[in-house]
Write a protein that holds these residues in place. Structure first.
Motif, mmCIF file in Angstrom:
data_model
loop_
_atom_site.group_PDB
_atom_site.id
_atom_site.type_symbol
_atom_site.label_atom_id
_atom_site.label_comp_id
_atom_site.label_asym_id
_atom_site.label_seq_id
_atom_site.Cartn_x
_atom_site.Cartn_y
_atom_site.Cartn_z
ATOM 1 N N GLY A 62 -18.976 -3.027 -58.743
ATOM 2 C CA GLY A 62 -18.726 -3.688 -57.304
ATOM 3 C C GLY A 62 -17.612 -3.237 -56.427
ATOM 4 O O GLY A 62 -17.300 -3.610 -55.352
ATOM 5 N N THR A 63 -16.941 -2.017 -56.722
ATOM 6 C CA THR A 63 -16.015 -1.578 -56.101
ATOM 7 C C THR A 63 -16.685 -0.627 -55.226
ATOM 8 O O THR A 63 -17.998 -0.402 -55.114
ATOM 9 C CB THR A 63 -15.082 -0.413 -56.877
ATOM 10 N N THR A 64 -15.946 -0.271 -54.022
ATOM 11 C CA THR A 64 -16.547 0.876 -53.024
ATOM 12 C C THR A 64 -15.907 2.176 -52.888
ATOM 13 O O THR A 64 -14.607 2.398 -52.876
ATOM 14 C CB THR A 64 -16.343 0.180 -51.569
ATOM 15 N N ILE A 96 -28.565 -8.573 -55.908
ATOM 16 C CA ILE A 96 -27.267 -8.831 -56.699
ATOM 17 C C ILE A 96 -26.764 -10.171 -56.331
ATOM 18 O O ILE A 96 -27.021 -10.980 -55.351
ATOM 19 C CB ILE A 96 -26.254 -7.805 -56.317
ATOM 20 N N LYS A 97 -25.663 -10.420 -57.002
ATOM 21 C CA LYS A 97 -24.952 -11.756 -56.588
ATOM 22 C C LYS A 97 -23.499 -11.255 -56.115
ATOM 23 O O LYS A 97 -22.820 -10.322 -56.681
ATOM 24 C CB LYS A 97 -24.501 -12.406 -57.856
ATOM 25 N N LEU A 98 -23.121 -11.868 -55.106
ATOM 26 C CA LEU A 98 -21.762 -11.317 -54.230
ATOM 27 C C LEU A 98 -20.957 -12.740 -54.274
ATOM 28 O O LEU A 98 -21.407 -13.765 -54.044
ATOM 29 C CB LEU A 98 -22.282 -10.976 -52.824
ATOM 30 N N PRO A 99 -19.723 -12.545 -54.429
ATOM 31 C CA PRO A 99 -18.790 -13.706 -54.257
ATOM 32 C C PRO A 99 -18.702 -14.273 -52.651
ATOM 33 O O PRO A 99 -18.783 -13.451 -51.890
ATOM 34 C CB PRO A 99 -17.555 -13.059 -54.758
ATOM 35 N N LYS A 128 -18.239 -25.916 -56.221
ATOM 36 C CA LYS A 128 -19.267 -25.495 -55.183
ATOM 37 C C LYS A 128 -19.543 -24.263 -55.919
ATOM 38 O O LYS A 128 -18.975 -23.563 -56.633
ATOM 39 C CB LYS A 128 -19.054 -25.175 -53.837
ATOM 40 N N PRO A 129 -20.886 -23.544 -55.760
ATOM 41 C CA PRO A 129 -21.191 -22.370 -56.108
ATOM 42 C C PRO A 129 -20.490 -21.336 -55.657
ATOM 43 O O PRO A 129 -20.003 -21.154 -54.328
ATOM 44 C CB PRO A 129 -22.676 -22.128 -55.274
ATOM 45 N N GLN A 130 -19.790 -20.444 -56.380
ATOM 46 C CA GLN A 130 -19.214 -19.321 -56.187
ATOM 47 C C GLN A 130 -19.712 -17.958 -55.585
ATOM 48 O O GLN A 130 -18.911 -17.029 -55.142
ATOM 49 C CB GLN A 130 -18.206 -19.041 -57.374
ATOM 50 N N ASP A 131 -20.904 -17.880 -55.725
ATOM 51 C CA ASP A 131 -21.379 -16.639 -55.461
ATOM 52 C C ASP A 131 -22.643 -16.830 -54.595
ATOM 53 O O ASP A 131 -23.237 -18.110 -54.588
ATOM 54 C CB ASP A 131 -21.721 -15.550 -56.419
ATOM 55 N N ILE A 132 -23.256 -15.752 -53.979
ATOM 56 C CA ILE A 132 -24.614 -15.866 -53.224
ATOM 57 C C ILE A 132 -25.463 -14.927 -53.575
ATOM 58 O O ILE A 132 -24.901 -13.806 -53.829
ATOM 59 C CB ILE A 132 -24.178 -15.848 -51.645
ATOM 60 N N GLU A 133 -26.874 -15.065 -53.395
ATOM 61 C CA GLU A 133 -27.555 -14.011 -53.738
ATOM 62 C C GLU A 133 -27.810 -13.121 -52.692
ATOM 63 O O GLU A 133 -28.075 -13.586 -51.520
ATOM 64 C CB GLU A 133 -29.267 -14.623 -54.126
ATOM 65 N N ALA A 134 -27.597 -11.687 -52.645
ATOM 66 C CA ALA A 134 -27.857 -11.038 -51.687
ATOM 67 C C ALA A 134 -28.985 -9.774 -51.746
ATOM 68 O O ALA A 134 -29.250 -9.448 -52.961
ATOM 69 C CB ALA A 134 -26.522 -10.248 -51.584
ATOM 70 N N TYR A 135 -29.403 -9.435 -50.800
ATOM 71 C CA TYR A 135 -30.609 -8.480 -50.925
ATOM 72 C C TYR A 135 -30.169 -7.025 -50.249
ATOM 73 O O TYR A 135 -29.443 -7.028 -49.253
ATOM 74 C CB TYR A 135 -31.748 -8.867 -50.279
ATOM 75 N N LEU A 136 -30.678 -5.996 -51.129
ATOM 76 C CA LEU A 136 -30.527 -4.702 -50.463
ATOM 77 C C LEU A 136 -31.599 -4.601 -49.189
ATOM 78 O O LEU A 136 -32.846 -4.424 -49.223
ATOM 79 C CB LEU A 136 -31.054 -3.751 -51.300
ATOM 80 N N PHE A 137 -30.828 -4.330 -47.882
ATOM 81 C CA PHE A 137 -31.610 -4.081 -46.694
ATOM 82 C C PHE A 137 -31.433 -2.512 -46.413
ATOM 83 O O PHE A 137 -30.158 -1.879 -46.441
ATOM 84 C CB PHE A 137 -30.978 -4.663 -45.582
ATOM 85 N N HIS A 138 -32.519 -1.872 -46.267
ATOM 86 C CA HIS A 138 -32.545 -0.510 -46.070
ATOM 87 C C HIS A 138 -32.905 -0.017 -44.555
ATOM 88 O O HIS A 138 -34.008 -0.641 -43.965
ATOM 89 C CB HIS A 138 -33.530 0.362 -46.923
ATOM 90 N N SER A 139 -32.345 0.974 -43.844
ATOM 91 C CA SER A 139 -32.494 1.113 -42.528
ATOM 92 C C SER A 139 -31.851 2.513 -42.327
ATOM 93 O O SER A 139 -31.128 3.073 -43.272
ATOM 94 C CB SER A 139 -31.820 0.146 -41.421
ATOM 95 N N GLY A 140 -32.139 3.143 -41.002
ATOM 96 C CA GLY A 140 -31.802 4.309 -40.758
ATOM 97 C C GLY A 140 -32.292 5.142 -39.968
ATOM 98 O O GLY A 140 -33.461 4.880 -39.709
ATOM 99 N N GLY A 178 -27.482 -8.294 -47.782
ATOM 100 C CA GLY A 178 -27.524 -9.300 -46.677
ATOM 101 C C GLY A 178 -28.153 -10.585 -47.334
ATOM 102 O O GLY A 178 -28.773 -10.545 -48.288
ATOM 103 N N ASP A 179 -28.078 -11.692 -46.516
ATOM 104 C CA ASP A 179 -28.525 -12.840 -47.044
ATOM 105 C C ASP A 179 -30.265 -12.919 -46.683
ATOM 106 O O ASP A 179 -30.642 -11.849 -45.957
ATOM 107 C CB ASP A 179 -28.079 -14.022 -46.286
ATOM 108 N N ARG A 180 -30.921 -13.731 -46.939
ATOM 109 C CA ARG A 180 -32.193 -13.756 -46.918
ATOM 110 C C ARG A 180 -32.674 -13.760 -45.231
ATOM 111 O O ARG A 180 -33.803 -13.153 -45.132
ATOM 112 C CB ARG A 180 -32.961 -15.090 -47.349
ATOM 113 N N ASN A 181 -31.825 -14.069 -44.554
ATOM 114 C CA ASN A 181 -31.990 -13.891 -43.045
ATOM 115 C C ASN A 181 -31.693 -12.429 -42.555
ATOM 116 O O ASN A 181 -32.004 -12.225 -41.176
ATOM 117 C CB ASN A 181 -31.406 -15.045 -42.107
ATOM 118 N N GLY A 182 -30.882 -11.689 -43.336
ATOM 119 C CA GLY A 182 -30.854 -10.426 -42.932
ATOM 120 C C GLY A 182 -29.520 -10.369 -42.430
ATOM 121 O O GLY A 182 -28.714 -9.147 -41.987
ATOM 122 N N GLY A 183 -28.547 -11.255 -42.511
ATOM 123 C CA GLY A 183 -26.914 -11.292 -42.283
ATOM 124 C C GLY A 183 -26.266 -10.436 -43.205
ATOM 125 O O GLY A 183 -26.523 -10.499 -44.543
#
Length: 347
Positions: A69-71, A221-224, A233-245, A270-275
């Motif tokens: 999870g590092t960058t 993936i799961k992100l904190p 409360k839940p400590q993480d959120i489900e995140a989805y890979l959005f591809h653009s370019g 991003g979240d399910r709404n693309g945020g």
């Protein structure tokens, strides 16, 4: 014996000439019809390409490392390395394309070496068949990840290795490896490079949730959660890979070969709404001027075949005229002239 020889009828000279003309004319017609069918005269993709790797470099790329999870921020290199494999014939070829993404300064071009593995972020190998003239695929694309996993077939209808011969000022559906499907590459403008006409096509990809297209370790993936919520409360959120370019192709108009390329990829989780929740892959890479010049020089060796087509039509037309003249000589004007000459000899 002398009587027998003298009794053998002799063909008039005009008949002999006419027969030879008919034979020659039919041979020319056959050449004009069969030659373009046997020997391609267009600029279809050659089977012995030397420049087969497109290397895109970004000195300030960003990549989320899936394992921890590092960058990573710094130089990154993306390579598209293509090979032509059997089965292959005059119409169809098989392409194997290796797509790799590596951290750090790029090394020698070509297939991935053992020394590159510690820098390797991702690598996939794609195989499919396509028409050597149009570039359109004739099979699904089969791909595997490295290290190798089970092969997966992906259906698509479009282009990737090359654009069509005599490329048009229109849009073409071009394959995108992250989407695993095509997106339109739209004609933008025309330019001249070393006497060759180059068409510029631009492929824009709006943010697309890849998890809706297929499922892998990277697409969901799961992100904190930030800031951290209460402990109950839940400590993480489900995140989805959005591809653009945006990807820019520069294509030799005659052959359809890609001679230059750049891309600005913006992938994020991003979240399910693309945020947006976190950067996944930011890469603004382009080919070097030297590599692009080598690609252009390779394409410049191919012609549109118009000179050979003109010669073929001339030969075909000459064959038709010669054959017609021979037929007229054998059954028309030539015959009457021979009979008139024979009558004069008798008188």
């Amino acid at each position: 014996m002398r009587f027998a020889l003298e009794s053998v009828p002799m063909l008039p000279k005009s008949r002999i000439v006419s027969a030879l003309a008919i034979g020659l004319g039919l041979a020319l017609v056959a050449w004009g019809v069969l030659f373009p069918r046997i020997v391609p005269t267009d600029a279809r993709l050659p089977l012995s390409l030397k420049q087969t790797t497109m290397t895109l470099v970004d000195q300030h790329a960003t990549q989320r490392i899936p394992n921890d999870g590092t960058t990573y921020t710094g130089p990154m290199t993306k390579q598209y390395h293509a090979e032509l494999l059997p089965p292959v014939d005059q119409e169809v070829a098989t392409a194997r394309i290796g797509v790799s993404l590596m951290r750090g300064e790029h090394g020698p071009e070509g297939a991935i070496q053992a020394s590159d593995l510690d820098r390797l972020v991702e690598a996939t190998v794609w195989t499919y068949t396509f028409k050597r003239t149009t570039g359109m695929n004739t099979s699904p694309v089969k791909f595997v990840n490295m290290p190798a996993t089970g092969a997966i077939d992906v259906d698509f209808s479009g282009y990737w290795v090359k654009f069509p011969l005599d490329a048009k000022q229109t849009s073409y559906e071009v394959f995108d490896a992250t989407l695993r499907r095509t997106a339109p590459a739209v004609y933008k403008d025309s330019q001249e490079r070393n006497g060759r006409t180059i068409y510029h096509y631009q492929q824009k990809i709006d943010p697309t949730n890849t998890a809706d297209l297929y499922s892998t370790f990277f697409t969901t993936i799961k992100l904190p959660i930030k800031p951290a919520p209460p402990a109950d409360k839940p400590q993480d959120i489900e995140a989805y890979l959005f591809h653009s370019g945006v990807r820019d192709y520069y294509v030799d108009q005659i052959s359809g070969m890609i001679v230059d390329m750049s891309e600005n990829i913006i992938d994020y989780y991003g979240d399910r709404n693309g945020g947006k929740l976190a950067d996944a892959h930011l890469f603004a890479g382009k080919m070097s001027n030297e590599q692009s010049a080598a690609m252009l020089a390779q394409a410049a060796q191919l012609s549109d075949g118009h000179i050979m087509r003109i010669i073929t039509w001339v030969v075909l037309g000459l064959g038709v005229v010669t054959t017609f003249a021979g037929i007229m000589g054998a059954f028309g004007v030539g015959r009457r002239q021979d009979e008139y000459a024979e009558d004069l000899e008798e008188v």
